[in-house]
Write a protein that holds these residues in place. Structure first.
Motif, short mmCIF file in Angstrom:
data_model
loop_
_atom_site.label_atom_id
_atom_site.label_comp_id
_atom_site.label_asym_id
_atom_site.label_seq_id
_atom_site.Cartn_x
_atom_site.Cartn_y
_atom_site.Cartn_z
N LEU A 1 6.72 7.77 14.36
CA LEU A 1 7.28 9.10 14.58
C LEU A 1 6.29 10.19 14.17
N ARG A 2 5.62 10.00 13.06
CA ARG A 2 4.66 11.02 12.61
C ARG A 2 3.49 11.14 13.57
N ARG A 3 3.07 10.04 14.17
CA ARG A 3 2.02 10.12 15.19
C ARG A 3 2.51 10.91 16.40
N ASN A 4 3.76 10.69 16.81
CA ASN A 4 4.32 11.45 17.94
C ASN A 4 4.40 12.94 17.62
N LEU A 5 4.79 13.27 16.40
CA LEU A 5 4.87 14.67 16.01
C LEU A 5 3.51 15.34 16.08
N ILE A 6 2.48 14.66 15.65
CA ILE A 6 1.13 15.22 15.74
C ILE A 6 0.74 15.45 17.19
N SER A 7 1.07 14.49 18.05
CA SER A 7 0.75 14.63 19.48
C SER A 7 1.47 15.83 20.09
N PHE A 8 2.75 16.01 19.74
CA PHE A 8 3.51 17.13 20.29
C PHE A 8 2.99 18.47 19.76
N ARG A 9 2.59 18.51 18.51
CA ARG A 9 2.06 19.76 17.97
C ARG A 9 0.75 20.14 18.64
N ARG A 10 -0.05 19.15 18.99
CA ARG A 10 -1.28 19.44 19.74
C ARG A 10 -0.99 19.95 21.13
N LEU A 11 0.19 19.68 21.63
CA LEU A 11 0.57 20.12 22.96
C LEU A 11 1.19 21.51 22.95
N ILE A 12 2.04 21.82 21.98
CA ILE A 12 2.82 23.05 22.01
C ILE A 12 2.09 24.24 21.40
N TRP A 13 1.37 24.04 20.29
CA TRP A 13 0.72 25.18 19.64
C TRP A 13 -0.36 25.81 20.50
N PRO A 14 -1.24 25.04 21.16
CA PRO A 14 -2.22 25.69 22.05
C PRO A 14 -1.58 26.48 23.18
N GLN A 15 -0.43 25.99 23.69
CA GLN A 15 0.25 26.74 24.75
C GLN A 15 0.71 28.10 24.24
N ARG A 16 1.23 28.14 23.03
CA ARG A 16 1.61 29.43 22.44
C ARG A 16 0.42 30.36 22.32
N ASP A 17 -0.71 29.81 21.88
CA ASP A 17 -1.91 30.63 21.71
C ASP A 17 -2.42 31.16 23.05
N VAL A 18 -2.32 30.33 24.10
CA VAL A 18 -2.76 30.78 25.42
C VAL A 18 -1.91 31.94 25.91
N LEU A 19 -0.61 31.84 25.77
CA LEU A 19 0.28 32.92 26.22
C LEU A 19 0.07 34.17 25.39
N ASN A 20 -0.16 34.02 24.09
CA ASN A 20 -0.45 35.19 23.25
C ASN A 20 -1.75 35.86 23.67
N THR A 21 -2.78 35.04 23.94
CA THR A 21 -4.07 35.59 24.37
C THR A 21 -3.94 36.34 25.68
N LEU A 22 -3.22 35.76 26.63
CA LEU A 22 -3.06 36.41 27.93
C LEU A 22 -2.28 37.72 27.79
N GLU A 23 -1.34 37.75 26.87
CA GLU A 23 -0.53 38.96 26.68
C GLU A 23 -1.37 40.13 26.18
N ILE A 24 -2.31 39.88 25.28
CA ILE A 24 -3.06 40.98 24.67
C ILE A 24 -4.32 41.35 25.44
N GLU A 25 -4.67 40.56 26.48
CA GLU A 25 -5.87 40.89 27.25
C GLU A 25 -5.63 42.14 28.12
N ASP A 26 -6.70 42.89 28.31
CA ASP A 26 -6.61 44.16 29.04
C ASP A 26 -6.89 43.92 30.52
N LEU A 27 -5.90 43.34 31.21
CA LEU A 27 -6.00 43.11 32.65
C LEU A 27 -5.26 44.24 33.37
#
Length: 333
Positions: free
Chosen positions: A196-222
């Motif tokens: 279970l702990r291995r699965n949690l690590i895998s999911f965290r590697r999947l979800i946190w970068p997605q949050r960062d991508v959306l945050n980055t896109l939001e603050i960019e001056d497009l």
């Protein structure tokens, strides 16, 4: 037509590519076979959405002709990183989503590569993007994305929708592990908790970068991003952040369960060591007495008495019983 029309050269519609026209007011339509030989028109407030099969050589050739070698390679080459790259007034976004019918033990991530510019979105993926987004429901409800940023936000929300039931199943698995620990099934619990702990690590590697991508896109001056677009991206980012917080909470619970297992093992070991120590304390004086009486020298008391053995054995038994009672009273046993 009410809105100004932006005439563009229409890419050929093939089975490896799908072209959708969003009118910017909630409507969406897919180019038909009859429109294949005609240039399509995009409303001024709308945009064109082109999705292609990342494995198709024909789509890769079209990407090179449309975007150039450098950009097409960035989009079509498989990558393990979720990221957002802004170049001038355009952006490239990489997202990873669970494959359909995934399980917590086998997420099977699939890549979405997006190219965003004013009036156009290009997606390269092995997924059926129109089906993944639910374009048919948008056509029926007239509730399609209004802008490219809105479309990216919807993609982020769809990815979160696939992740949420998997995270709930991870929570159920952790509940089962805690129940097994309370029922003293530790031989099964340790292996399940490690998995279970291995699965949690895998999911965290999947979800946190997605949050960062959306945050980055939001603050960019497009220039083609509106305040509403940024709000939509913030909402999608918040949804990913909430799932990340749930994963963090599950990780903390898993750590507590692991510590409880270690505490239980330590307590069991302490009890075992205490028992062994008590047995040693009881037997040590008996061993000393029997060792002294067993010396092969002259002068041993009662060496010739026929009752000496039973007298010594009884005395040792009484001493052992007295030591046992004493340890019970001081709660060592």
């Amino acid at each position: 037509m009410g809105d100004a029309i932006d005439r563009r050269e229409r890419p050929p519609v093939k089975d490896w590519m799908s072209v959708l026209i969003f009118d910017g007011r909630g409507g969406v339509r897919k180019l038909t076979d009859e429109e294949e030989t005609q240039p399509y028109s995009v409303p001024q407030k709308g945009f064109v959405f082109i999705s292609g099969n990342a494995r198709s050589p024909d789509f890769k050739v079209w990407l090179r002709e449309e975007l150039g070698d450098f950009i097409s390679d960035m989009i079509s080459v498989p990558s393990t990183r979720t990221r957002c790259v802004v170049m001038e007034d355009k952006a490239m976004v990489m997202l990873r989503v669970p494959r359909p019918n995934a399980s917590p033990e086998d997420v099977g991530r699939q890549l979405l590569s997006l190219w965003l510019e004013k009036g156009k979105v290009i997606v390269s993926s092995e997924l059926n993007i129109p089906e993944f987004l639910g374009v048919a429901q948008w056509q029926a409800s007239h509730h399609a994305p209004l802008s490219p940023a809105d479309l990216v936000a919807r993609l982020g929300l769809r990815a979160a929708d696939r992740l949420e039931p998997l995270i709930e199943r991870l929570g159920d698995n952790l509940d089962s592990i805690e129940e097994g620990l309370m029922l003293d099934r530790r031989h099964d619990v340790r292996a399940k908790l490690a998995h279970l702990r291995r699965n949690l690590i895998s999911f965290r590697r999947l979800i946190w970068p997605q949050r960062d991508v959306l945050n980055t896109l939001e603050i960019e001056d497009l220039s083609f991003f509106t305040p509403r677009d940024r709000v939509r991206l913030r909402e999608a980012s918040s949804r990913s952040a909430r799932l990340g917080d749930e994963l963090q909470a599950l990780s903390e619970r898993a750590v507590l369960v692991h510590e409880q297992i270690l505490d239980t093992r330590a307590e069991q070991m302490n009890k075992t060591m205490l028992l062994l120590t008590a047995v040693t304390v009881i037997l040590m004086p008996l061993t000393v007495i029997s060792g002294v009486l067993g010396m092969n020298v002259a002068g041993i008391p009662y060496a010739d008495s026929p009752y000496a053995f039973w007298i010594v054995a009884g005395s040792l038994a009484l001493i052992g019983a007295a030591l046992f009672v004493l340890m019970r009273r001081v709660k060592w046993l």
